[in-house]
Design a protein around this motif. Structure first.
Motif, mmCIF file in Angstrom:
data_model
loop_
_atom_site.group_PDB
_atom_site.id
_atom_site.type_symbol
_atom_site.label_atom_id
_atom_site.label_comp_id
_atom_site.label_asym_id
_atom_site.label_seq_id
_atom_site.Cartn_x
_atom_site.Cartn_y
_atom_site.Cartn_z
ATOM 1 N N ALA A 56 0.837 -1.198 0.000
ATOM 2 C CA ALA A 56 0.000 0.000 0.000
ATOM 3 C C ALA A 56 0.867 1.242 0.000
ATOM 4 O O ALA A 56 1.970 1.247 0.558
ATOM 5 C CB ALA A 56 -0.925 0.007 1.212
ATOM 6 N N PHE A 83 -3.907 0.682 -2.905
ATOM 7 C CA PHE A 83 -3.460 -0.676 -2.603
ATOM 8 C C PHE A 83 -3.127 -1.372 -3.918
ATOM 9 O O PHE A 83 -3.954 -1.420 -4.836
ATOM 10 C CB PHE A 83 -4.547 -1.449 -1.852
ATOM 11 C CG PHE A 83 -4.704 -1.024 -0.422
ATOM 12 C CD1 PHE A 83 -4.127 -1.750 0.600
ATOM 13 C CD2 PHE A 83 -5.426 0.123 -0.095
ATOM 14 C CE1 PHE A 83 -4.259 -1.363 1.920
ATOM 15 C CE2 PHE A 83 -5.566 0.520 1.222
ATOM 16 C CZ PHE A 83 -4.980 -0.221 2.219
ATOM 17 N N SER A 118 0.205 5.492 0.700
ATOM 18 C CA SER A 118 -0.834 6.379 1.219
ATOM 19 C C SER A 118 -0.257 7.707 1.671
ATOM 20 O O SER A 118 0.897 7.783 2.113
ATOM 21 C CB SER A 118 -1.561 5.700 2.386
ATOM 22 O OG SER A 118 -2.591 6.525 2.879
ATOM 23 N N SER A 171 -5.467 6.611 -0.353
ATOM 24 C CA SER A 171 -4.572 5.448 -0.357
ATOM 25 C C SER A 171 -4.708 4.691 -1.666
ATOM 26 O O SER A 171 -5.756 4.745 -2.327
ATOM 27 C CB SER A 171 -4.891 4.507 0.805
ATOM 28 O OG SER A 171 -4.873 5.196 2.036
#
Length: 406
Positions: free
Chosen positions: A388, A398, A390, A396
């Motif tokens: 991930a 993923f 962010s 964010s």
């Protein structure tokens, strides 16, 4: 009378000849005996030399064999010391290091510890004090310390050398073990918390019904519906725990098939569309036209995408968006779920795939906290990788990769 002298001369000559012959015979016998003695002594000396030479050769052979054995043992020991992850240091009475295996240099982040002092290499007063205590008491000492500057937990055992005034130091890196202990404690704590909330709610609802809410049908109906919600949450938690246990123990199998990557995106988006609309989140699909096919378990991989979309929807404010993406990279397809949500603090990103782990500062709401952990195991079972990225307050993304068909 005139012949008498000649007779005497002849007799004398004969006697002389006889004595000469006797002398010659005796000398010959003496020479033969001496020659025999010399030969006997020579043979004896030769035999003794041969025996001595054979003994010396045997000793040399034994010595060479022992030397070869010792060299083989030394090489084996050197290989072990080179390969083990524990650091090994040997220091003399003054604390100067006379031997260090490669692991010691790595653990203490010191290029070449040889001929440096223990204080220079370990750079921790507690570990240095453990060595000093060992030198003073000549008894084994141990010490465990946290080294914040190196983000390490180290355990040092100092053993006195009984034959010299030096000491042997064994260093172990306990960082991974401590982290696993932290994960275990967090798991137990989080599981207790996750169970306590629905159980407390169920208890309160049941008590309310017992205290008279059963006599009010509309209220009773609401309480029963809430009980069903809490029971469903507990059931989901139990199912996800069982699923995670099967995955981690290798007791689940993948039903692989050749699938178009775009089909996985659309299938997951369709299943989550209603939830996204209810939260007023725009859900879009983006992908390159030349995406290769992948050999995957479609249901399992769709579960990964749904878990990621669920997180994106849950932690994105109304009016935001969640985007499902896929692109081709060398040897794989890289999937991504991008949102415009609350984001994750940088120091928390590395832990979000742990069981039950939550980023309390930025994320709220109900949930088991197992979705990302399950997603991680499923992706890795497909020989992929998940991570991930962010920015807190901005959203964010993923990512996970799956090998493409060759």
């Amino acid at each position: 009378m005139n012949s008498s002298p000649w007779v005497v001369i002849i007799i004398v000559v004969l006697i002389g000849a006889w004595y000469a012959w006797r002398y010659y015979k005796l000398r010959r016998d003496i020479d033969e005996y001496a020659s025999h003695v010399r030969k006997t002594e020579t043979n004896t000396n030769i035999r003794e030399l041969e025996i001595l030479s054979s003994g010396i050769a045997s000793l040399i052979g034994t010595f060479n064999a022992q030397q070869s054995t010792l060299e083989a043992e030394r090489l084996r020991l050197a290989t072990v010391l080179d390969q083990i992850t524990d650091g090994v240091l040997i220091a003399d009475a003054t604390g100067m290091i006379q031997f260090a295996n490669p692991a010691a240099g790595r653990l203490f982040q010191f290029g070449n510890p040889l001929h440096h002092s223990i204080a220079e290499v370990v750079r921790n007063h507690q570990l240095v004090e453990a060595w000093r205590r060992c030198q003073q008491t000549r008894q084994m000492q141990s010490e465990s310390v946290e080294v914040p500057t190196r983000h390490q937990y180290l355990h040092l055992v100092v053993i006195p050398d009984q034959h010299t005034s030096g000491s042997l130091l064994l260093a172990q890196d306990l960082t991974r073990i401590r982290r696993l202990e932290t994960v275990r404690r967090d798991f137990v704590s989080n599981l207790s918390h996750e169970l306590r909330t629905p159980l407390a709610s169920l208890k309160a609802l049941a008590e309310t019904l017992q205290e008279g809410a059963l006599d009010d049908p509309p209220a009773a109906r609401r309480f029963v519906e809430q009980i069903q919600i809490e029971v469903d949450a507990l059931t989901q938690m139990a199912n996800e725990l069982l699923e995670l246990s099967k995955i981690e123990s290798g007791q689940f199998s993948l039903d692989r098939a050749s699938v178009a990557a775009a089909d996985l995106l659309y299938s997951a988006a369709r299943r989550m569309q209603v939830q996204a609309e209810r939260a007023h989140i725009a859900l879009r699909v983006e992908y390159a036209e030349d995406l290769p096919r992948v050999q995957v378990d479609p249901q399992r991989l769709e579960q990964v995408l749904i878990n990621l979309i669920h997180n994106a929807v849950k932690f994105t404010r109304p009016g935001g968006e969640a985007v499902l993406c896929a692109e081709s990279i060398p040897g794989a397809v890289r999937f991504a779920v991008r949102d415009t949500g609350t984001g994750i603090p940088a120091e928390e990103v590395s832990r979000i795939f742990e069981r039950f782990y939550r980023v309390d500062k930025s994320r709220t709401g109900r949930g088991t906290g197992l979705g990302l952990s399950i997603a991680k195991h499923i992706v890795e079972a497909h020989s992929g990788k998940i991570w991930a990225e962010s920015t807190e307050g901005q959203g964010s993304t993923f990512y996970f990769t799956i090998p493409s068909e060759t």
